[in-house]
Design a protein around this motif. Structure first.
Motif, PDB file in Angstrom:
ATOM      1  N   SER A 198       0.863  -1.179   0.000  1.00 27.74           N
ATOM      2  CA  SER A 198       0.000   0.000   0.000  1.00 27.74           C
ATOM      3  C   SER A 198       0.898   1.226   0.000  1.00 27.74           C
ATOM      4  CB  SER A 198      -0.930  -0.002   1.218  1.00 27.74           C
ATOM      5  OG  SER A 198      -0.193  -0.019   2.420  1.00 27.74           O
ATOM      6  N   GLY A 199       0.412   2.270  -0.636  1.00 26.39           N
ATOM      7  CA  GLY A 199       1.193   3.503  -0.721  1.00 26.39           C
ATOM      8  C   GLY A 199       2.135   3.556  -1.904  1.00 26.39           C
ATOM      9  N   ILE A 200       2.362   2.427  -2.564  1.00 28.76           N
ATOM     10  CA  ILE A 200       3.158   2.375  -3.788  1.00 28.76           C
ATOM     11  C   ILE A 200       2.506   1.374  -4.733  1.00 28.76           C
ATOM     12  CG2 ILE A 200       5.381   2.965  -2.734  1.00 28.76           C
ATOM     13  CD1 ILE A 200       6.079  -0.049  -2.868  1.00 28.76           C
ATOM     14  N   GLY A 201       2.849   1.480  -5.999  1.00 31.47           N
ATOM     15  CA  GLY A 201       2.408   0.488  -6.962  1.00 31.47           C
ATOM     16  C   GLY A 201       3.556  -0.458  -7.259  1.00 31.47           C
ATOM     17  N   LEU A 202       3.412  -1.702  -6.859  1.00 30.38           N
ATOM     18  CA  LEU A 202       4.496  -2.660  -7.044  1.00 30.38           C
ATOM     19  C   LEU A 202       4.912  -2.793  -8.499  1.00 30.38           C
ATOM     20  CD1 LEU A 202       3.743  -5.678  -4.663  1.00 30.38           C
ATOM     21  CD2 LEU A 202       5.612  -4.007  -4.494  1.00 30.38           C
ATOM     22  N   ILE A 203       4.000  -2.542  -9.415  1.00 33.54           N
ATOM     23  CA  ILE A 203       4.303  -2.719 -10.825  1.00 33.54           C
ATOM     24  C   ILE A 203       5.460  -1.830 -11.275  1.00 33.54           C
ATOM     25  CG2 ILE A 203       2.658  -0.973 -11.621  1.00 33.54           C
ATOM     26  CD1 ILE A 203       2.007  -2.867 -13.975  1.00 33.54           C
ATOM     27  N   ALA A 204       5.689  -0.733 -10.563  1.00 30.36           N
ATOM     28  CA  ALA A 204       6.755   0.190 -10.952  1.00 30.36           C
ATOM     29  C   ALA A 204       8.092  -0.131 -10.310  1.00 30.36           C
ATOM     30  CB  ALA A 204       6.347   1.620 -10.593  1.00 30.36           C
ATOM     31  N   TYR A 205       8.107  -1.121  -9.435  1.00 39.25           N
ATOM     32  CA  TYR A 205       9.280  -1.420  -8.634  1.00 39.25           C
ATOM     33  C   TYR A 205       9.901  -2.758  -9.023  1.00 39.25           C
ATOM     34  CZ  TYR A 205       8.153   2.342  -5.380  1.00 39.25           C
ATOM     35  OH  TYR A 205       7.926   3.570  -4.819  1.00 39.25           O
ATOM     36  N   THR A 233      11.180  -7.840 -11.775  1.00 40.07           N
ATOM     37  CA  THR A 233      11.328  -6.447 -12.165  1.00 40.07           C
ATOM     38  C   THR A 233       9.990  -5.862 -12.596  1.00 40.07           C
ATOM     39  OG1 THR A 233      11.737  -6.894 -14.503  1.00 40.07           O
ATOM     40  CG2 THR A 233      13.638  -6.998 -13.014  1.00 40.07           C
ATOM     41  N   ALA A 234       9.997  -4.551 -12.833  1.00 37.88           N
ATOM     42  CA  ALA A 234       8.791  -3.894 -13.312  1.00 37.88           C
ATOM     43  C   ALA A 234       8.342  -4.488 -14.651  1.00 37.88           C
ATOM     44  CB  ALA A 234       9.044  -2.396 -13.455  1.00 37.88           C
ATOM     45  N   ALA A 235       9.297  -4.945 -15.433  1.00 40.65           N
ATOM     46  CA  ALA A 235       8.971  -5.536 -16.732  1.00 40.65           C
ATOM     47  C   ALA A 235       8.525  -6.990 -16.621  1.00 40.65           C
ATOM     48  CB  ALA A 235      10.183  -5.448 -17.659  1.00 40.65           C
ATOM     49  N   GLY A 236       8.654  -7.554 -15.424  1.00 36.03           N
ATOM     50  CA  GLY A 236       8.205  -8.927 -15.226  1.00 36.03           C
ATOM     51  C   GLY A 236       9.305  -9.971 -15.309  1.00 36.03           C
ATOM     52  N   SER A 237      10.550  -9.549 -15.498  1.00 35.66           N
ATOM     53  CA  SER A 237      11.647 -10.504 -15.511  1.00 35.66           C
ATOM     54  C   SER A 237      11.913 -11.000 -14.096  1.00 35.66           C
ATOM     55  CB  SER A 237      12.906  -9.851 -16.054  1.00 35.66           C
ATOM     56  OG  SER A 237      12.721  -9.425 -17.391  1.00 35.66           O
ATOM     57  N   THR A 238      12.285 -12.257 -13.988  1.00 30.76           N
ATOM     58  CA  THR A 238      12.506 -12.851 -12.677  1.00 30.76           C
ATOM     59  C   THR A 238      13.924 -13.410 -12.570  1.00 30.76           C
ATOM     60  OG1 THR A 238      11.632 -14.982 -13.405  1.00 30.76           O
ATOM     61  CG2 THR A 238      10.078 -13.448 -12.378  1.00 30.76           C
ATOM     62  N   ASN A 239      14.421 -13.470 -11.357  1.00 30.59           N
ATOM     63  CA  ASN A 239      15.667 -14.164 -11.107  1.00 30.59           C
ATOM     64  C   ASN A 239      15.601 -14.798  -9.721  1.00 30.59           C
ATOM     65  OD1 ASN A 239      16.238 -11.206 -10.252  1.00 30.59           O
ATOM     66  ND2 ASN A 239      17.816 -12.372  -9.189  1.00 30.59           N
ATOM     67  N   TYR A 240      16.368 -15.865  -9.559  1.00 29.29           N
ATOM     68  CA  TYR A 240      16.300 -16.683  -8.348  1.00 29.29           C
ATOM     69  C   TYR A 240      17.692 -17.012  -7.840  1.00 29.29           C
ATOM     70  CZ  TYR A 240      11.491 -17.523  -9.836  1.00 29.29           C
ATOM     71  OH  TYR A 240      10.181 -17.368 -10.217  1.00 29.29           O
TER      72      TYR A 240
END
Length: 118
Positions: free
Chosen positions: A25-32, A52-59
């Protein structure tokens, strides 16, 4: 006011599954760039997975093939699906959101305990 609230931790037997949630809350996760970190007693905090904001993932290598990070933009919530859990996965898991632009923002949740034990 920015809040990241984790839930879903608990006690699970080896080989079991848990799903952690991080409601923002208070931020939009999509931008982070959002991620899950964990810290076991006596160890440093380590990155488990990030999206990432673009949807890339790493583990982290230790969780590849067992954990899956995802994000529901409509609910502004991030998840960590954890399967085939091992005792070494026992730790406090923290939600994190970072934004690097003109300004730098770095937010943390309060953590949720995950214990893998028989």
């Amino acid at each position: 006011q920015v809040q990241l609230v984790e839930s879903g931790g608990g006690l699970v037997q080896p080989g079991g599954s848990l799903r952690l949630s991080c409601a923002a809350s208070g931020i939009g996760l999509i931008a982070y760039t959002a991620g899950w970190y964990r810290q076991a007693p006596g160890n440093e905090r380590e990155l488990v997975a990030a999206i990432t904001a673009a949807g890339s993932t790493n583990y982290a290598d230790s969780v590849k093939g067992r954990f899956t990070i995802s994000r529901d933009n409509a609910k502004n919530t991030m998840y960590l699906q954890m399967n085939s859990l091992k005792p070494d996965d026992t730790a406090v898991y923290y939600c994190n959101a970072k934004y690097r632009g003109v300004f730098y923002f770095d937010y943390w949740g309060q953590g949720t305990q995950v214990t893998v034990s028989s």
